[in-house]
Design an enzyme around this catalytic site. Structure first.
Site, PDB file in Angstrom:
ATOM      1  N   ASP A 557      31.757 -46.588 -29.073  1.00 30.96           N
ATOM      2  CA  ASP A 557      32.077 -46.215 -30.447  1.00 30.96           C
ATOM      3  C   ASP A 557      33.472 -45.611 -30.550  1.00 30.96           C
ATOM      4  OD1 ASP A 557      31.082 -45.648 -33.242  1.00 30.96           O
ATOM      5  OD2 ASP A 557      31.560 -43.615 -32.599  1.00 30.96           O
ATOM      6  N   GLU A 610      34.310 -51.004 -30.086  1.00 28.13           N
ATOM      7  CA  GLU A 610      34.545 -50.934 -31.518  1.00 28.13           C
ATOM      8  C   GLU A 610      35.980 -50.419 -31.671  1.00 28.13           C
ATOM      9  OE1 GLU A 610      33.204 -48.673 -35.618  1.00 28.13           O
ATOM     10  OE2 GLU A 610      33.413 -47.631 -33.721  1.00 28.13           O
TER      11      GLU A 610
END
Length: 888
Positions: A557, A610
């Site tokens: 993330d 990401e």
């Protein structure tokens, strides 16, 4: 990733605030006891006890000699600790009994309630607190006071041992002793072996050596000592610790050698311990022939560390840990403690204040809002050997990869890990997805963060069950043929004062520079990626999930927030790197190390970034440098955030306006092969006012569903892997909320519009089925030779057509008509070596809820050149639809 709400730590903070023991209470109790004992002596109620010093000649038990010995002992204690002289044993025990009895009642109640909630309170020892290790007989057990304890025929007389140094005594009382094992336990001294125990609130402590039994002298403030005329320190001895109403029969924790090896310490110091979870934290084990638990924690700035938990009534005073040199690691092996015990570390900060902290390496935690760590020993037996054996047989970028993203806590609200294991694998398998991606399962205090503000990096959230329960779910998915990815959050952590923030009183896991430590968007703290121990903590964590929980991939993330020093910062709020640039070189080195280590140790696992910028080389190998001079970050795949934003912007336009935005659907092919991409329609796109996928579409309900289906067909055919968030597979109209999850009632046959939603779900099933059986759609995802435009500039028609090829050159033709009109006899150029084409998927089919404009018969090419190709076909293009055609 969108900004997440910073957790409101009210409940955690309140529970934590209740945990620290009042440090003034010990001194106050000691003063009160001494005063009461003195009063008892004045009244003649205290019972006199003779203490014979080592070497003193035996006399006819004269009272005068006894009084002199007592006076001498009192002088030694007064000179050593500057406290009132210890009074006679019986009077002192009577006062202590009164004090302990009063506090035992309150603490017993607190231990059953408040302490279990992470707000420790002292209490009298429970009778069976130590019986915790499965399949092993606990080394520590509680003996009811009324039960007779076997005694030797002749009790051994205990001489007065050398007085405890005043400095050592003070450090033990204040929790700042670095080497408690050097003064507690058994040690050879002139005249025998000195035994010393530190047990606050105990009435007495008796040493048992073989068939010898000797009660130690009460030295006040929880200290007990005595000198036994032994030639050497016994290899094993036990302590009988008497409290009001019970006697604790236990090994002495301070007779054991360190339970952590030199190699472990060396690797920790180097920041290279790839199995850090086996060295730090709570590890049930057998040490020197005794069962118990080894507790270790990294706290290099601490003046002292003690262990507090259910086994000592959340009073860490009597359980000081020892420092293992310059590594900053503290250790204590506690016999008789096993799986299921609650614990925390009581840390004395550099300024002398104390803080009670959860274990950063805890493998199991209490369910929020409770915050204690739990001793954990896994008993799960895996049944996914066949899955693991074939997992890495084909590189992931050359294999089908269709992902269903799930927030476990809200997919079916109220279900546990084991209950999810009965439903989720079957559902995902029926829809044909190859993988599930689980939003962060690591423990987090605030549910509204969706798991993206982690406090327990090594513990699956206890909201849904135990770590073994989570393993059961992963096992069930694997046995159903479904891979398991999980979101992993190494970019930041919350500021909760019982977790990682200033863990040992100073910045430790976070950067010491406030400009580098505070995350500007989420109110959290960023890790100090330049510190080797912190980097080790995170790299080992990635391995931990892959090795211990058989996770098949980590979606990392917020990578962009890690890579740039000026991320969300204004000028003056960041400092350039050593080269004057904005790149965070420490974060780059960490990501490279993490990826290289994971791929080396766990073949078949994939890491996914990401990353929302155009950073060069996200999926390039770490040893290959790019134009900017950096080696690749080493990820296997990267989310294509550009495609997601552009394509959704296009689809949100009314069809009449789409011709002016045609390039938003074609631009992705300009950079499609710069990285290995995943096309994500994730949770981030259906929350915070962004609306669900179907609700983004313009027009009435029929047009919205048609656009929704056409878009999914375009997405599944586009180069790259696919990811779809739960609820979007059946065109949920409302935004997702973690409070109630997907609107499953839309699929209730009693609901009038149920066929509309079921039709979209049926389409997803068919898209995945055809996708998995058509190598042209995935085999050359990262190879430009696997894609050719047929027509990419038909803006006036709102039509896109392209060919996909597999490794053998077998094509698939994908055509999308993003206008609401039927286009008859629409001519498209095709290869001349395919004798006929047939529809494999038509998103306008009646079974999906469409108008059923189809091409039911095989379509044969005509020798008329078109679109630069030697042959062409004429199709009927349904409105707002995507059609896939394969060679007949």
């Amino acid at each position: 990733m969108t900004p997440r709400t910073t957790p409101s730590s009210g409940s955690e903070a309140e529970s934590t605030a209740a945990q620290p023991v009042e440090k003034t209470s010990v001194a106050k109790r000691a003063t009160t006891r001494a005063a009461e004992a003195a009063e008892a002596v004045k009244k003649g109620t205290a019972k006199k006890v003779t203490a014979k010093a080592a070497g003193q000649k035996k006399t006819a038990a004269k009272k005068t000699a006894g009084k002199k010995a007592e006076a001498k002992k009192a002088e030694v204690q007064k000179a050593g600790v500057q406290k009132p002289a210890a009074k006679k044993a019986t009077a002192k025990k009577a006062v202590a009994k009164k004090a302990v009895t009063k506090k035992a009642t309150a603490r017993t109640t607190a231990a059953k309630g408040t302490a279990a909630k992470g707000a420790p309170a002292k209490a009298a020892p429970p009778k069976k607190a130590a019986k915790k290790i499965p399949a092993q007989k606990a080394a520590q057990k509680k003996i009811p006071a009324q039960k007779a304890v076997p005694k030797p025929a002749e009790p051994v007389e205990v001489a007065v041992s050398p007085a405890l140094d005043a400095v050592d005594r003070d450090r033990l009382l204040t929790g700042t002793h670095h080497a408690p094992h050097s003064v507690l336990g058994a040690h050879p001294v002139p005249g025998g072996v000195a035994f010393r125990a530190f047990r606050p609130f105990a009435l007495s402590v008796t040493v048992v050596v073989g068939n010898l039994r000797a009660e130690l002298h009460d030295d006040g403030e929880g200290f007990f000592s005595g000198l036994l005329a032994l030639r050497e320190v016994p290899a094993g001895y036990r302590l009988l610790v008497a409290y009001e109403g019970s006697v604790q029969d236990t090994e002495d924790a301070y007779r054991f050698l360190p339970a952590l090896g030199e190699l472990d310490l060396h690797l920790i110091g180097e920041g290279r311990h790839e199995e850090l979870w086996r060295a730090l934290g709570a590890e049930p084990m057998t040490h020197q022939g005794v069962t118990g638990t080894r507790f270790t924690v990294w706290a290099p700035n601490a003046r002292g560390v003690s262990l507090a938990g259910t086994f000592n009534f959340w009073d860490g005073t009597g359980y000081p840990m020892r420092s293992l040199g310059g590594t900053g690691v503290w250790e204590l092996f506690v016999p008789g403690i096993g799986e299921g015990e609650l614990y925390k570390f009581e840390i004395t900060r550099p300024d002398g204040s104390k803080t009670l902290r959860a274990d950063p390496m805890a493998r199991r935690t209490e369910a929020p809002p409770n915050t204690s760590s739990i001793v954990y020993a896994s008993e799960h037996e895996w049944g996914d050997a066949a899955w693991l054996e074939r997992r890495g047989s084909v590189p992931v970028h050359e294999a089908p990869f269709s992902v269903y993203e799930v927030h476990l806590a809200s997919w079916r609200p109220g279900l546990t890990y084991r209950q999810l294991a009965e439903q989720l694998p079957a559902y995902v398998k029926d829809l044909g997805f190859t993988h599930v991606e689980l939003m962060p399962v690591a423990e987090h205090p605030f549910g509204g963060s969706w798991g993206y503000q982690v406090t327990g990096f090594y513990a699956p959230t206890a909201r849904l069950g135990t770590p073994d329960d989570f393993k059961y779910l992963v096992d069930a998915l694997h046995r159903a043929g479904i891979g398991v990815l999980m979101d992993w959050v190494p970019a930041h952590f919350p500021r909760d004062d019982w977790a990682l923030a200033e863990f040992d009183g100073r910045p430790l896991y976070e950067h010491e520079d406030p400009l580098r430590s505070a995350h500007p968007d989420w109110g959290t703290l960023e890790f100090d990626f330049g510190r080797r121990e912190v980097r080790n903590f995170l790299v080992a964590n990635a391995l931990y999930w892959c090795e211990e929980f058989h996770i098949d991939g980590l979606r990392v993330d917020a990578v962009a927030s890690m890579l740039y020093l000026d991320y969300s910062r204004e000028p003056g709020q960041w400092v350039p790197n050593e080269h004057g640039g904005r790149e965070n070189l420490d974060a780059v080195a960490f990501l490279q190390e993490m990826n290289a280590t994971v791929y080396r140790r766990v073949p078949g696992v994939v890491t996914i970034a990401e990353e929302s910028t155009a950073w060069d080389g996200v999926t390039r190998p770490t040893h290959v440098s790019g134009p900017g001079g950096f080696g690749g970050l080493g990820f296997g795949l990267k989310w294509n955030m550009g495609w997601m934003h552009d394509s959704l912007e296009y689809m949100a336009k009314e069809p009449v306006h789409r011709k002016y935005h045609h390039n938003e659907m074609t631009f992705s092919m300009v950079y499609a092969y710069s990285e290995n991409y995943v096309l994500p329609i994730s949770h981030d796109e259906v929350v915070h006012g962004k609306r669900s996928l179907v609700s983004k579409m313009p027009g009435d309900w029929w047009q919205q569903r048609a656009d929704h289906r056409a878009y999914l067909g375009f997405m599944w055919a586009h180069p790259g892997k696919q990811l779809l968030f739960m609820g979007q597979e059946f065109a949920q109209g409302a935004e997702w909320s973690e409070a109630h999850g997907p609107d499953w009632w839309l699929l209730d046959p009693a609901y009038g519009a149920e066929p509309d939603h079921r039709g979209v779900r049926d389409l997803i099933r068919d898209l995945n089925t055809v996708y998995r059986h058509t190598p042209a759609l995935w085999q050359r995802d990262t190879d430009p030779s696997g894609f050719q435009w047929v027509v990419g500039d038909a803006a006036d028609d709102n039509v896109f057509a392209f060919l996909r090829y597999d490794a053998e050159g077998v094509p698939l033709l994908a055509v999308s008509n993003m206008s609401p009109v039927v286009r008859d006899e629409y001519r498209l150029g095709v290869p001349d070596d395919v004798p006929a084409w047939h529809e494999a998927v038509n998103t306008d089919a009646a079974k999906y809820g469409g108008s059923d404009v189809t091409n039911p018969d095989p379509i044969k090419p005509e020798p008329q050149p078109w679109h630069g190709r030697p042959a062409s076909i004429r199709l009927t293009l349904p409105p707002l639809a995507t059609v896939w055609l394969r060679p007949a």
